[in-house]
Enzyme design. Structure first.
Site, PDB file in Angstrom:
ATOM      1  N   GLY A 135      40.249  49.001  36.663  1.00 36.23           N
ATOM      2  CA  GLY A 135      41.220  48.318  37.517  1.00 36.23           C
ATOM      3  C   GLY A 135      41.751  47.097  36.801  1.00 36.23           C
ATOM      4  CB  THR A 185      42.750  40.930  34.989  1.00 37.19           C
ATOM      5  OG1 THR A 185      42.885  41.608  33.761  1.00 37.19           O
ATOM      6  CG2 THR A 185      41.870  39.714  34.807  1.00 37.19           C
ATOM      7  CB  SER A 198      41.127  45.014  40.553  1.00 41.12           C
ATOM      8  OG  SER A 198      40.213  45.296  39.517  1.00 41.12           O
ATOM      9  N   GLY A 199      38.536  42.823  41.324  1.00 37.32           N
ATOM     10  CA  GLY A 199      37.236  42.703  41.988  1.00 37.32           C
ATOM     11  C   GLY A 199      36.099  43.400  41.270  1.00 37.32           C
ATOM     12  CD  GLU A 240      36.564  45.272  29.117  1.00 35.82           C
ATOM     13  OE1 GLU A 240      36.411  45.932  28.074  1.00 35.82           O
ATOM     14  OE2 GLU A 240      37.528  45.417  29.875  1.00 35.82           O
TER      15      GLU A 240
END
Lengths: 287, 287
Positions: free
Chosen positions: A40, A42, A44-45, A173
């Site tokens: 999603g 950045t 977006s939770g 990440e």
């Protein structure tokens, strides 16, 4: 351990002018022993979602059930011992090399096991095991983590989390800022760990990683779950709706199909499976 | 963390927010001076402190800050109170020595000691509250612009005020960034089993080291990168910079200045002339 989200909402800085709803009633099941990718935009939770998994954040509404632990908005319902939950759920944050602080590599890696109550010798043993596992040999044990290269630092930091032997591993990440070879090595390591039955949760913007490694994709948008499906299913759709990239392999394959090569998208995971499929298709065409 | 975020800039559009930062700085100085003046006797001090408290409360309400959160952040001052009490109990002032509150064995504790300690504490509290109003209602950059304006006379003495103002504004600018770093590293270390809230003193000290070392490292790296980035964009500390934000002085500023000056003048007059309103107006002699 499976992770079950039940109507989880989270609001940052509630009751202030900075209040911000990061999660809005999330229902989600992440199965045991699988790799779930969370994707999603950045904001977006995604980060908020993963921090509920080891109780770094407690939901403001709803509850998260992680194996026998309950992280709930309701304090009475919440498990008393959420500290031991952190031993079970290892979390590799973005740029984990910034969490190194000890004077030697082995001490830093042993830091986690020590915190979770292991004796010094045991912890060092666990540290050595974890270091060998990430591919750093004995010569690294006594070196200062601050003198290592970026990739090696990352490996030490990851070893520091593996040393506690978590049964769920959350990766935020994990490959960002690494050179392609180290990135591949790192992901191969996680695949290896998955074989022991560890549940992997992968937060990433890199759709190539999702396609190659994930069994399940969770698409998030503005604090809500938009879609839960397999990577193949997701990438065969038009992705503009979710503003996600198409993986390189799929982009190539789709172009090839446009040009009339009878390629099937099924079973495409990475460059080598693409090459195989391409060979097969071309051979068929020759006949 | 709440005590740190207490004076953080909150973007409302209150009359206080709209004042020129230069006005607010002078007003702060005037009011702090007023708060710290001494008066003829305890009753007058009590009266004037009450008046200042009232003023601070009104300012708080105008800035839309909650007074409750201030009280909460002052909770830690109890240690200070005990310390002050101790100092004043050991070294009582020579006047008012006939007014004993109680005896500890044969050692007299004077009312004067207790009242003096309380007086200092309330004054400190008022001063903190006033500076919080300033920082909560002024953007850090506007504040530095204001300070730079006041420093500008020194410029003619060969001091590079612009560079100092830049240092100041960068320091202010990086407070939230470093707080973010603190949060990030705390989360990473919590995931490795660090408990920042509980534990023995030695364990807590280790926990703190695991936070401070990475913080210092990342701050140094960051400042290095910032220096490069600034130079890369042509920053030269010796050249004159133009300004994006212009400070403007309005009618409201004049009124605020006059009000604060009037209050300060009232306090100074009462202090210098040892004016006792109870004796002069009501003919009552009080302590």
């Amino acid at each position: 351990m499976p992770i079950q989200f039940e109507k989880v909402s989270y609001t940052y800085e509630k009751k202030s002018p900075f209040a911000h709803d990061a999660l809005k009633g999330v229902d989600l099941l992440l199965e045991e022993g699988k790799t779930s990718a969370i994707v999603g935009k950045t904001g977006s939770g995604k980060s908020t979602l993963i921090q509920q998994m080891n109780a770094l954040l407690n939901p403001t509404e709803g509850k998260v059930i992680i194996g026998d632990f309950i992280n709930s908005a309701n304090k009475k319902e919440r498990s008393k011992d959420l500290f031991s939950l952190r031993k079970k759920v290892g979390m590799v944050f973005q740029f984990p090399e910034y969490q190194l602080f000890e004077d030697t590599v082995e001490k830093d890696v042993a830091f986690g096991p020590r915190n979770f109550g292991m004796k010094k010798e045991e912890a060092l043993q666990a540290a050595h095991e974890a270091l060998r596992r990430v591919g750093l040999d004995e010569s690294f044990d006594k070196r200062s983590p601050f003198q290592l290269s970026g990739g090696e630092k990352r490996k030490v930091a990851i070893a520091g989390i593996l040393a506690t032997k978590p049964s769920i591993l959350v990766l935020d990440e994990p490959t960002s800022g690494l050179d392609p070879a180290s990135a591949e090595e790192t992901m191969a390591l996680f695949e290896e760990i998955k074989k022991d039955g560890t549940t992997l949760i992968l937060v990433t913007h890199d759709m190539d990683l999702v396609l190659k490694h994930a069994d399940q994709v969770v698409v998030m948008e503005e604090g809500e779950i938009k879609k839960v499906c397999t990577p193949e299913e997701l990438f065969s759709l038009s992705l503009e709706e979710y503003s996600l990239d198409t993986p390189k392999v799929y982009r190539f394959a789709k172009k090839a199909i446009e040009k009339g090569i009878p390629l099937s998208l099924e079973g495409l995971h990475d460059v080598s499976s693409l090459a195989e499929a391409l060979c097969k298709a071309l051979r068929k065409e020759k006949k | 963390m709440s005590s740190i975020t207490m004076g953080r800039y909150v973007p409302y559009r209150s009359p206080i927010h709209l004042l020129d930062p230069r006005t607010k700085l002078v007003c702060l100085v005037l009011l702090v001076v007023s708060v710290f003046l001494g008066y003829a006797n305890y009753s007058t001090t009590f009266l004037m402190t009450g008046l200042s408290l009232l003023l601070v409360l009104v300012l708080f309400a105008m800035t839309r800050m909650s007074f409750l959160s201030l009280l909460k952040s002052l909770k830690s001052l109890w240690f200070m109170l005990i310390f002050l009490l101790l100092i004043y109990a050991i070294t009582p002032r020579s006047d008012n020595l006939d007014w004993v509150a109680f005896f500890i064995y044969d050692y007299p504790i004077y009312w004067a000691s207790i009242l003096d300690a309380l007086k200092i504490l309330v004054r400190l509290m008022l001063m903190v509250a006033l500076s919080l109003i300033l920082t909560a209602s002024t953007k850090p950059l506007d504040l530095t612009a204001g300070i730079e304006w006041y420093l500008s006379p020194i410029h003619f003495l060969g001091v590079n005020t612009a560079a100092w103002a830049m240092v100041l504004s960068l320091a202010l600018r990086f407070i939230p960034t470093i707080l973010e770093d603190v949060q990030r590293i705390m989360k990473a270390q919590s995931s490795r089993g660090v408990d920042f809230k509980r534990g023995k003193l030695t364990v807590r000290a280790r926990a703190l080291i695991s936070l401070v070392v990475p913080l210092v490292v990342s701050s140094l790296v960051r400042s290095d990168e910032l220096g490069d980035a600034m130079e890369g964009r042509g920053y030269d500390p010796r050249s004159k910079r133009t300004r994006y934000r212009k400070l403007t002085f309005h009618w409201g500023d004049l009124i605020a200045l006059l009000l604060c000056a009037a209050f300060c003048a009232l306090c100074i007059t009462m202090s210098v002339t040892s004016f006792d309103p109870f004796l002069t107006w009501f003919g009552v002699t009080v302590r």
